[in-house]
Design an enzyme around this catalytic site. Structure first.
Site, PDB file in Angstrom:
ATOM      1  N   TYR A 159      47.340  33.695  45.271  1.00  0.00           N
ATOM      2  CA  TYR A 159      46.138  33.741  44.426  1.00  0.00           C
ATOM      3  C   TYR A 159      46.223  32.875  43.171  1.00  0.00           C
ATOM      4  CZ  TYR A 159      45.094  37.674  47.474  1.00  0.00           C
ATOM      5  OH  TYR A 159      44.843  38.454  48.576  1.00  0.00           O
TER       6      TYR A 159
ATOM      7  N   HIS B 195      36.138  33.328  48.151  1.00  0.00           N
ATOM      8  CA  HIS B 195      37.498  33.832  48.363  1.00  0.00           C
ATOM      9  C   HIS B 195      38.472  32.824  47.790  1.00  0.00           C
ATOM     10  CE1 HIS B 195      36.071  37.166  50.646  1.00  0.00           C
ATOM     11  NE2 HIS B 195      35.304  36.327  51.321  1.00  0.00           N
TER      12      HIS B 195
HETATM   13  O1  CA2 Z   1      41.154  35.430  48.782  1.00  0.00           O
HETATM   14  C1  CA2 Z   1      40.430  36.271  48.235  1.00  0.00           C
HETATM   15  O2  CA2 Z   1      39.799  36.035  47.217  1.00  0.00           O
HETATM   16  C2  CA2 Z   1      40.341  37.687  48.818  1.00  0.00           C
HETATM   17  O3  CA2 Z   1      38.999  38.119  48.682  1.00  0.00           O
HETATM   18  C3  CA2 Z   1      41.268  38.550  47.992  1.00  0.00           C
HETATM   19  C4  CA2 Z   1      41.409  39.970  48.528  1.00  0.00           C
HETATM   20  C5  CA2 Z   1      41.734  39.977  50.019  1.00  0.00           C
HETATM   21  O4  CA2 Z   1      41.734  41.301  50.510  1.00  0.00           O
HETATM   22  C6  CA2 Z   1      40.747  39.140  50.812  1.00  0.00           C
HETATM   23  O5  CA2 Z   1      41.147  39.146  52.164  1.00  0.00           O
HETATM   24  C7  CA2 Z   1      40.711  37.719  50.284  1.00  0.00           C
HETATM   25  C8  CA2 Z   1      42.525  40.741  47.806  1.00  0.00           C
HETATM   26  C9  CA2 Z   1      42.384  40.790  46.319  1.00  0.00           C
HETATM   27  C10 CA2 Z   1      43.659  41.311  45.731  1.00  0.00           C
HETATM   28  O6  CA2 Z   1      44.040  40.459  44.676  1.00  0.00           O
HETATM   29  C11 CA2 Z   1      45.321  40.533  44.220  1.00  0.00           C
HETATM   30  C12 CA2 Z   1      45.660  39.614  43.262  1.00  0.00           C
HETATM   31  C13 CA2 Z   1      46.937  39.597  42.754  1.00  0.00           C
HETATM   32  C14 CA2 Z   1      47.871  40.513  43.195  1.00  0.00           C
HETATM   33  C15 CA2 Z   1      47.518  41.433  44.148  1.00  0.00           C
HETATM   34  C16 CA2 Z   1      46.240  41.450  44.660  1.00  0.00           C
END
Ligand code: CA2
Length: 151
Positions: A25, A102
């Site tokens: 991310y 995303h």
């Molecule tokens: O890629 C993306 O933006 C997602 O929407 C992020 C979601 C995931 O479930 C989707 O499949 C794709 C997860 C968000 C969680 O974000 C975190 C960030 C840092 C650490 C842990 C989780």
């Protein structure tokens, strides 16, 4: 167009941005994402109302409130992308133009991330461009809104 305002919605766990999984991310925080979207909107004379919640109902209430206050919605639904009929129903129910964002490339990840309940209620899709993708989503959504206002 009634309002020069966008609703920015970030779903569950996106408050953790910048604290873990930087390889997936990146290093930007949620505050950085909200600033990126706000700056992109400001370049077009738009303001942003930002909401992030780990509770589906809070997101749905914010989407309903946008019906009378915003011209469009930029949403990263987080994991609700792949599970939530109710979030999809809220988005289609308010009938505002929607951009789905995303940060990661969901199609290069686990198969369960390949399906999106939001995909066909959104007019703009920005996937796998990191947090910069929020700028492209805001720009493209405002293009859609401006086109509707002209038409
Ligand atoms: O890629 C993306 O933006 C997602 O929407 C992020 C979601 C995931 O479930 C989707 O499949 C794709 C997860 C968000 C969680 O974000 C975190 C960030 C840092 C650490 C842990 C989780």
């Amino acid at each position: 167009m009634t309002e020069r305002r966008l609703l920015l919605v970030n779903g569950p766990n996106l408050n953790l941005l910048g604290t873990r999984e930087p390889e997936v991310y990146g290093h930007d925080t949620l505050a950085d994402v909200e600033r990126i979207a706000t700056d992109a909107a400001a370049a077009h004379g738009f303001e942003v109302t930002a909401v992030q919640s780990n509770h589906e109902g809070v997101l749905i209430d914010a989407i309903h409130a946008a019906r009378t206050t915003c011209a469009g919605i930029v949403i990263n639904p987080g994991g609700l992308t792949h599970t939530s009929v109710v979030l999809r129903d809220a988005l289609s129910g308010v009938a505002l133009p929607v951009a789905e964002v995303h940060i990661s490339d969901v199609y290069a990840r686990e198969e369960f991330r390949h399906f999106s309940y939001v995909r066909d209620v959104a007019l703009v899709h920005v996937i796998g461009e990191g947090t910069a993708g929020y700028t492209r989503a805001v720009d493209a959504l405002i293009d859609v809104i401006a086109g509707r206002a002209e038409g």
